[in-house]
Design a protein around this motif. Structure first.
Motif, short mmCIF file in Angstrom:
data_model
loop_
_atom_site.label_atom_id
_atom_site.label_comp_id
_atom_site.label_asym_id
_atom_site.label_seq_id
_atom_site.Cartn_x
_atom_site.Cartn_y
_atom_site.Cartn_z
N LYS A 31 -55.09 -32.28 -58.13
CA LYS A 31 -55.28 -31.30 -59.21
C LYS A 31 -54.25 -30.19 -59.14
CE LYS A 31 -60.24 -31.99 -59.52
NZ LYS A 31 -61.56 -31.41 -59.18
N ASP A 32 -53.96 -29.73 -57.93
CA ASP A 32 -53.00 -28.64 -57.76
C ASP A 32 -52.15 -28.88 -56.51
OD1 ASP A 32 -51.60 -26.28 -57.92
OD2 ASP A 32 -53.27 -25.01 -57.33
N PRO A 33 -51.00 -29.52 -56.67
CA PRO A 33 -50.14 -29.81 -55.51
C PRO A 33 -49.63 -28.57 -54.79
CG PRO A 33 -49.45 -31.09 -57.41
CD PRO A 33 -50.48 -30.11 -57.89
N ASN A 34 -49.71 -27.41 -55.44
CA ASN A 34 -49.25 -26.19 -54.79
C ASN A 34 -50.16 -25.75 -53.65
OD1 ASN A 34 -46.99 -25.88 -56.47
ND2 ASN A 34 -48.26 -24.97 -58.06
N THR A 35 -51.34 -26.34 -53.55
CA THR A 35 -52.25 -25.99 -52.46
C THR A 35 -51.92 -26.72 -51.16
OG1 THR A 35 -53.84 -27.70 -53.11
CG2 THR A 35 -54.15 -25.50 -54.06
N ILE A 36 -50.98 -27.65 -51.21
CA ILE A 36 -50.59 -28.39 -50.01
C ILE A 36 -49.76 -27.47 -49.13
CG2 ILE A 36 -49.37 -30.38 -49.10
CD1 ILE A 36 -49.78 -31.71 -51.85
N GLY A 37 -50.18 -27.34 -47.89
CA GLY A 37 -49.45 -26.50 -46.94
C GLY A 37 -48.61 -27.33 -45.99
N THR A 38 -47.83 -26.66 -45.20
CA THR A 38 -46.98 -27.37 -44.24
C THR A 38 -47.81 -28.07 -43.17
OG1 THR A 38 -46.70 -25.31 -43.00
CG2 THR A 38 -44.99 -25.88 -44.58
N VAL A 39 -49.02 -27.58 -42.90
CA VAL A 39 -49.88 -28.23 -41.92
C VAL A 39 -50.40 -29.57 -42.43
CG1 VAL A 39 -50.58 -26.10 -40.80
CG2 VAL A 39 -51.90 -26.95 -42.71
N ASP A 40 -50.35 -29.77 -43.74
CA ASP A 40 -50.83 -31.01 -44.36
C ASP A 40 -49.77 -32.11 -44.40
OD1 ASP A 40 -53.30 -29.74 -44.95
OD2 ASP A 40 -52.38 -28.83 -46.72
N LEU A 41 -48.55 -31.80 -44.02
CA LEU A 41 -47.47 -32.79 -44.08
C LEU A 41 -47.74 -34.01 -43.22
CD1 LEU A 41 -44.28 -30.53 -44.10
CD2 LEU A 41 -45.15 -31.95 -45.95
#
Length: 76
Positions: A12-22
């Protein structure tokens, strides 16, 4: 392990992906190589983070993304 709700929020919102989620996204792209959505989310996260591996990962994942317009927007 990721929940389906977390993945849904990323879609829904790819901007919520953080570097810890990589790392989680990279694991998803390995586990489900035919799901282009995970590759798109992974590349967006790398681009957003300014990760130096973006160019290498782009060449590895570009064949998985059938929508070339979306791929163009990742590069830009």
């Amino acid at each position: 392990m990721l929940s389906s709700e977390e993945i849904s929020n990323w879609i829904k919102d790819p901007n919520t992906i953080g570097t810890v989620d990589l790392t989680s996204l990279e694991q998803l792209t390995t586990k489900y190589p035919y799901t282009h959505l995970f590759s798109v989310l992974y590349l967006k996260a790398l681009s957003k983070a300014g990760n130096v591996q973006f160019d290498d990962k782009l060449t590895q994942h570009s064949y998985r993304i059938p929508d070339r317009i979306q791929l163009y927007h990742l590069i830009q």
